[in-house]
Design an enzyme around this catalytic site. Structure first.
Site, mmCIF file in Angstrom:
data_model
loop_
_atom_site.group_PDB
_atom_site.id
_atom_site.type_symbol
_atom_site.label_atom_id
_atom_site.label_comp_id
_atom_site.label_asym_id
_atom_site.label_seq_id
_atom_site.Cartn_x
_atom_site.Cartn_y
_atom_site.Cartn_z
ATOM 1 N N SER A 112 41.903 35.503 40.738
ATOM 2 C CA SER A 112 41.240 34.570 42.116
ATOM 3 C C SER A 112 40.098 35.364 42.648
ATOM 4 O O SER A 112 40.056 36.094 43.492
ATOM 5 C CB SER A 112 42.396 34.440 43.033
ATOM 6 O OG SER A 112 42.278 33.507 43.623
ATOM 7 N N TYR A 148 48.244 37.296 48.659
ATOM 8 C CA TYR A 148 48.598 36.520 47.439
ATOM 9 C C TYR A 148 47.511 36.947 46.838
ATOM 10 O O TYR A 148 46.924 37.219 45.824
ATOM 11 C CB TYR A 148 47.799 35.140 47.184
ATOM 12 C CG TYR A 148 47.786 34.121 46.570
ATOM 13 C CD1 TYR A 148 47.803 34.459 45.407
ATOM 14 C CD2 TYR A 148 46.164 34.121 46.256
ATOM 15 C CE1 TYR A 148 47.852 33.474 43.881
ATOM 16 C CE2 TYR A 148 45.995 33.417 45.120
ATOM 17 C CZ TYR A 148 46.411 33.159 44.131
ATOM 18 O OH TYR A 148 45.634 31.969 43.076
ATOM 19 N N LYS A 152 46.268 39.716 43.884
ATOM 20 C CA LYS A 152 44.422 39.745 42.357
ATOM 21 C C LYS A 152 43.936 40.903 42.585
ATOM 22 O O LYS A 152 43.294 41.477 41.696
ATOM 23 C CB LYS A 152 44.422 38.149 42.727
ATOM 24 C CG LYS A 152 45.150 37.052 42.325
ATOM 25 C CD LYS A 152 45.038 36.596 40.987
ATOM 26 C CE LYS A 152 45.801 35.087 41.428
ATOM 27 N NZ LYS A 152 46.375 35.170 39.598
#
Length: 278
Positions: A112, A148, A152
């Protein structure tokens, strides 16, 4: 080529299947917690290694998209952790381990922009203009903007370990903003806000969301093309690429690197849109 897609029922999986699903060069097997209509689906959870391991046999590559529900947000800058985030790490480990054990040729990982998201956070909203002078190329170190984003970054680093310690190629795709078919344009986030009643068309918030998407947008066809470039490549040991279209005001900028390394040639540019579709 036989390709397994984890989390195939999501937005990114849908884009891949929409643009590559009928290509005779590929045979896709979907893995998800719910069956996909009209698609061969292995119903399993990536956090359960024994459940997913048989699905990897006979495949050439895996595209790992699966995400534990509720862990995709990147607005929380806190340093706390949660069981669902830990489950995401377990899922990444399980998929990579299964790929190595089944002797797959390659792993394509849906990373991401949030793996380097602090570049945006520290420079917004100026970064949303075409003359901001702030970019992150392929040499940008991990700068996660959230827990988050940290997961990644972990997935990319574990992929490098898998590639360098085992005979598997690894491709981390730092996806910008890919949306479902209805909102597959740089006005998509703003128009979705209008449809939800949370954003007023013509407001400063609306305009800022459009400006952001004009830099971060990854059209569905460009995303599928980037995935295909990675699946067809046989030269990379491990690498990462920014999942953005050829947006004039992009700040995630490694298109020359992606073009030269895997042949990525995006077709779309957010600047070509001056209004949402009719």
């Amino acid at each position: 080529m036989d390709v397994l897609i984890t989390g195939a029922g999501g937005v990114v999986g849908g884009a891949i299947l929409e643009h590559l699903g009928e290509d005779p060069a590929y045979s896709f097997t979907c893995l998800d917690t719910d069956p996909l209509p009209d698609r061969e689906t292995v119903v399993a959870d990536v956090t359960d290694y024994e459940a997913i391991r048989p699905a990897f046999e006979g495949h050439d590559a895996v595209v790992h998209l699966a995400l534990v529900p509720g862990t995709g947000g990147a607005s929380d800058r806190g340093l706390g952790w949660s069981d669902p985030l830990a489950a995401n790490l377990r899922g990444i480990n399980n998929v990579y381990e299964a790929a190595v054990e089944a002797d797959l040729d390659s792993i394509v990982f849906a990373s991401s922009n949030h793996a380097v998201g602090m570049v945006e956070v520290r420079n917004a909203p100026e970064i949303y203009t075409s003359d901001a002078g702030v970019t992150a190329d392929e040499t940008e170190p991990h700068r996660p903007d959230s827990a988050y984003g940290l997961t990644k970054s972990y997935g990319e680093d574990l992929g490098r370990l898998a590639a360098e310690a085992h005979d598997v190629r690894f491709y981390g795709l730092r996806i910008g903003a890919c949306r479902g078919p209805e909102y597959d344009h740089p006005y998509g986030d703003a128009e979705r806000g209008v449809d939800d009643g949370t954003v007023e068309r013509g407001s400063d918030e609306y305009d800022e969301q459009v400006a952001r998407m004009k830099g971060l947008w990854h059209s569905r066809r460009d995303l599928a093309h980037l995935v295909e470039c990675c699946l067809r490549d046989d030269t990379v040991e491990w690498d990462h690429f920014y999942g953005v279209s050829a947006n004039d005001r992009r700040w995630l900028d490694d298109l020359d690197h992606a073009r030269e390394t895997v042949g990525y040639e995006p077709q779309d540019d957010g600047e070509e849109w001056s209004s949402p579709p009719e």
